[in-house]
Scaffold this active site. Structure first.
Site, PDB file in Angstrom:
ATOM      1  N   GLU A  38      44.850  30.038  26.347  1.00  0.00           N
ATOM      2  CA  GLU A  38      44.084  29.025  27.074  1.00  0.00           C
ATOM      3  C   GLU A  38      42.673  29.539  27.315  1.00  0.00           C
ATOM      4  O   GLU A  38      42.429  30.748  27.339  1.00  0.00           O
ATOM      5  CB  GLU A  38      44.770  28.688  28.411  1.00  0.00           C
ATOM      6  CG  GLU A  38      46.055  27.920  28.189  1.00  0.00           C
ATOM      7  CD  GLU A  38      46.740  27.469  29.480  1.00  0.00           C
ATOM      8  OE1 GLU A  38      46.159  27.653  30.573  1.00  0.00           O
ATOM      9  OE2 GLU A  38      47.857  26.944  29.382  1.00  0.00           O
ATOM     10  N   ARG A  95      36.733  14.297   7.789  1.00  0.00           N
ATOM     11  CA  ARG A  95      37.194  13.819   6.479  1.00  0.00           C
ATOM     12  C   ARG A  95      38.339  12.819   6.597  1.00  0.00           C
ATOM     13  O   ARG A  95      38.552  12.003   5.725  1.00  0.00           O
ATOM     14  CB  ARG A  95      37.607  14.999   5.588  1.00  0.00           C
ATOM     15  CG  ARG A  95      36.405  15.686   4.967  1.00  0.00           C
ATOM     16  CD  ARG A  95      36.771  16.947   4.237  1.00  0.00           C
ATOM     17  NE  ARG A  95      37.156  18.006   5.150  1.00  0.00           N
ATOM     18  CZ  ARG A  95      37.519  19.234   4.776  1.00  0.00           C
ATOM     19  NH1 ARG A  95      37.546  19.539   3.499  1.00  0.00           N
ATOM     20  NH2 ARG A  95      37.830  20.140   5.677  1.00  0.00           N
ATOM     21  N   GLN A  96      39.074  12.879   7.706  1.00  0.00           N
ATOM     22  CA  GLN A  96      40.129  11.876   7.919  1.00  0.00           C
ATOM     23  C   GLN A  96      39.469  10.699   8.641  1.00  0.00           C
ATOM     24  O   GLN A  96      39.611  10.523   9.854  1.00  0.00           O
ATOM     25  CB  GLN A  96      41.276  12.493   8.746  1.00  0.00           C
ATOM     26  CG  GLN A  96      42.455  11.563   8.969  1.00  0.00           C
ATOM     27  CD  GLN A  96      43.323  11.343   7.742  1.00  0.00           C
ATOM     28  OE1 GLN A  96      43.387  12.188   6.861  1.00  0.00           O
ATOM     29  NE2 GLN A  96      43.991  10.203   7.674  1.00  0.00           N
ATOM     30  N   HIS A 129      30.690  13.883   7.160  1.00  0.00           N
ATOM     31  CA  HIS A 129      31.310  13.469   5.891  1.00  0.00           C
ATOM     32  C   HIS A 129      30.919  12.030   5.522  1.00  0.00           C
ATOM     33  O   HIS A 129      30.456  11.771   4.416  1.00  0.00           O
ATOM     34  CB  HIS A 129      32.823  13.638   5.992  1.00  0.00           C
ATOM     35  CG  HIS A 129      33.527  13.298   4.723  1.00  0.00           C
ATOM     36  ND1 HIS A 129      33.274  13.965   3.540  1.00  0.00           N
ATOM     37  CD2 HIS A 129      34.445  12.350   4.427  1.00  0.00           C
ATOM     38  CE1 HIS A 129      34.017  13.445   2.573  1.00  0.00           C
ATOM     39  NE2 HIS A 129      34.730  12.464   3.082  1.00  0.00           N
ATOM     40  N   LYS A 188      35.805  12.187  -9.277  1.00  0.00           N
ATOM     41  CA  LYS A 188      36.835  13.119  -8.801  1.00  0.00           C
ATOM     42  C   LYS A 188      38.020  12.337  -8.250  1.00  0.00           C
ATOM     43  O   LYS A 188      37.850  11.272  -7.675  1.00  0.00           O
ATOM     44  CB  LYS A 188      36.222  13.987  -7.690  1.00  0.00           C
ATOM     45  CG  LYS A 188      37.180  14.975  -7.061  1.00  0.00           C
ATOM     46  CD  LYS A 188      36.496  15.829  -5.997  1.00  0.00           C
ATOM     47  CE  LYS A 188      36.763  15.323  -4.597  1.00  0.00           C
ATOM     48  NZ  LYS A 188      36.221  16.199  -3.545  1.00  0.00           N
ATOM     49  N   ARG A 190      41.556  13.100  -5.824  1.00  0.00           N
ATOM     50  CA  ARG A 190      42.333  14.090  -5.069  1.00  0.00           C
ATOM     51  C   ARG A 190      43.712  13.515  -4.812  1.00  0.00           C
ATOM     52  O   ARG A 190      43.834  12.394  -4.317  1.00  0.00           O
ATOM     53  CB  ARG A 190      41.644  14.460  -3.752  1.00  0.00           C
ATOM     54  CG  ARG A 190      42.322  15.657  -3.076  1.00  0.00           C
ATOM     55  CD  ARG A 190      41.683  16.005  -1.752  1.00  0.00           C
ATOM     56  NE  ARG A 190      40.359  16.577  -1.843  1.00  0.00           N
ATOM     57  CZ  ARG A 190      40.096  17.869  -2.029  1.00  0.00           C
ATOM     58  NH1 ARG A 190      41.087  18.719  -2.193  1.00  0.00           N
ATOM     59  NH2 ARG A 190      38.856  18.305  -2.063  1.00  0.00           N
ATOM     60  N   THR A 220      38.048  24.850  -0.198  1.00  0.00           N
ATOM     61  CA  THR A 220      38.727  25.774  -1.117  1.00  0.00           C
ATOM     62  C   THR A 220      37.855  26.090  -2.333  1.00  0.00           C
ATOM     63  O   THR A 220      38.155  26.998  -3.099  1.00  0.00           O
ATOM     64  CB  THR A 220      40.020  25.145  -1.653  1.00  0.00           C
ATOM     65  OG1 THR A 220      39.663  23.978  -2.433  1.00  0.00           O
ATOM     66  CG2 THR A 220      40.950  24.739  -0.523  1.00  0.00           C
ATOM     67  N   GLY A 221      36.807  25.309  -2.526  1.00  0.00           N
ATOM     68  CA  GLY A 221      35.935  25.493  -3.696  1.00  0.00           C
ATOM     69  C   GLY A 221      36.432  24.721  -4.914  1.00  0.00           C
ATOM     70  O   GLY A 221      35.752  24.671  -5.932  1.00  0.00           O
ATOM     71  N   THR A 223      36.640  21.559  -5.617  1.00  0.00           N
ATOM     72  CA  THR A 223      35.765  20.466  -6.065  1.00  0.00           C
ATOM     73  C   THR A 223      34.589  21.008  -6.872  1.00  0.00           C
ATOM     74  O   THR A 223      34.312  20.542  -7.982  1.00  0.00           O
ATOM     75  CB  THR A 223      35.234  19.686  -4.829  1.00  0.00           C
ATOM     76  OG1 THR A 223      36.358  19.112  -4.155  1.00  0.00           O
ATOM     77  CG2 THR A 223      34.240  18.617  -5.220  1.00  0.00           C
TER      78      THR A 223
HETATM   79  C1  R5P Z   1      35.560  15.615   0.161  1.00  0.00           C
HETATM   80  O1  R5P Z   1      35.441  14.430  -0.108  1.00  0.00           O
HETATM   81  C2  R5P Z   1      34.395  16.472   0.542  1.00  0.00           C
HETATM   82  O2  R5P Z   1      33.196  15.790   0.380  1.00  0.00           O
HETATM   83  C3  R5P Z   1      34.366  17.774  -0.255  1.00  0.00           C
HETATM   84  O3  R5P Z   1      34.143  17.464  -1.616  1.00  0.00           O
HETATM   85  C4  R5P Z   1      35.655  18.528  -0.112  1.00  0.00           C
HETATM   86  O4  R5P Z   1      35.996  18.657   1.243  1.00  0.00           O
HETATM   87  C5  R5P Z   1      35.568  19.896  -0.743  1.00  0.00           C
HETATM   88  O5  R5P Z   1      36.793  20.541  -0.600  1.00  0.00           O
HETATM   89  P1  R5P Z   1      37.264  21.665  -1.607  1.00  0.00           P
HETATM   90  O6  R5P Z   1      36.200  22.718  -1.618  1.00  0.00           O
HETATM   91  O7  R5P Z   1      38.554  22.160  -1.024  1.00  0.00           O
HETATM   92  O8  R5P Z   1      37.453  21.026  -2.932  1.00  0.00           O
END
Ligand code: R5P
Length: 284
Positions: A38, A95-96, A129, A188, A190, A220-221, A223
């Site tokens: 806490e 992002r959500q 976002h 892209k 996901r 995570t990189g 994208t």
């Molecule tokens: C998602 O729409 C965001 O704009 C980023 O592209 C995303 O969060 C990147 O995440 P990661 O590096 O895991 O691919």
């Protein structure tokens, strides 16, 4: 009205810079974490009757950070602050921003509603976002860092700006406008269950060009690495990356080092690539 900037140990640099930009006093709060997890905050500054801006980084430990903000808001209310604002450069849970699958929450609304309900009159976030998430929240402002970024890419010989997905296309457009160059996007996908990223081949003109990939977040990189692979296969000469919030989970940095020429990030989250100072975006 007297203005006071409060900051904590996560945001000393930003707090001091912001205070000097807006001619406010700067004070660090006391913040401790008890052995059970806490938290405790205490404001020792005299904020009664003042306009108080609390500057804080919510990453890492975003859940703890959100509770810290809630406690702080009650503390300054108890001291009789006249007006309370927040500067949260990286807004977590953004992002959500919709119910992608039935039964999910709209997480960003939950966070913004908490702030509103606790009396926050103004909020600054950087490159959230989806800027539309702030619609309907009066006084909640998204600060855009693209002018800062553009200065770094003025010397590329044959640049084109590319967003890794259609959702970030507007970012590519804004940066490209600053640079006076072309922009485009990749397609892209996901997987909503596994989180895995894939790209559909979309023919865009990057052959022989210095590509600048722009995105809001690197987590995570996956994208950026996927996008870079696709752009190289289309003949890009160099791949430069700029992202506002570099979370860099696990081996993200190692993957990026192999996949791209250079990565630049803001200091909304502190790390190896933090280069652009987001406190420069606060002017009022
Ligand atoms: C998602 O729409 C965001 O704009 C980023 O592209 C995303 O969060 C990147 O995440 P990661 O590096 O895991 O691919």
């Amino acid at each position: 009205m007297r203005r006071i900037v409060l900051y904590d140990e996560s945001s000393r640099d930003l707090g001091i810079n912001v205070a000097s930009r807006i001619n406010a006093e700067a004070k660090e709060i006391t913040h401790k974490v008890f052995p059970d997890g806490e938290q405790y905050v205490r404001v020792e500054a005299n904020v009664g009757g003042s306009d108080v801006l609390y500057v804080t980084r919510l990453y890492p430990n975003q859940d703890q950070g959100l509770i810290r903000v809630m406690l702080l808001l009650d503390a300054v209310k108890g001291l009789g602050a006249s007006r309370v604002g927040l500067f949260i450069p990286y807004m977590p849970y953004a992002r959500q921003d919709r119910r992608f699958l039935e039964g999910e929450p709209v997480s960003i609304n939950v966070m913004l509603n908490v702030f509103k309900n606790l009396g926050v009159e103004y909020l600054y976030v950087v490159d959230i976002h989806k800027p539309q998430s702030l619609e309907g929240y009066q006084g909640f402002i998204n600060l855009k860092p693209f002018k800062l970024y553009a200065r770094e890419f003025k010397n590329l010989s044959n640049p084109v700006v590319v967003s890794p997905d259609s959702g970030s296309l507007w970012r590519a457009e804004e940066l490209a406008r600053e640079l006076g160059v072309e922009y485009d996007y990749l397609e892209k996908h996901r997987d909503r269950y596994s989180g895995e990223v894939s790209f559909t081949l979309r023919s865009i003109n990057v052959k022989g060009k210095d590509v600048v990939i722009i995105d809001d977040i690197i987590s995570t990189g996956g994208t950026i690495v996927g996008a870079a692979g696709m752009l190289r296969s289309m003949g890009a000469t160099s791949i430069n990356v700029v992202a506002t919030h570099c979370i860099m989970i696990g081996d993200a940095e190692a993957k990026l080092t192999k996949a791209v020429d250079k990565v630049r990030c803001s200091n909304s989250i502190l790390g190896k690539y933090s280069q652009f100072d987001v406190s420069q975006l606060i002017n009022q």
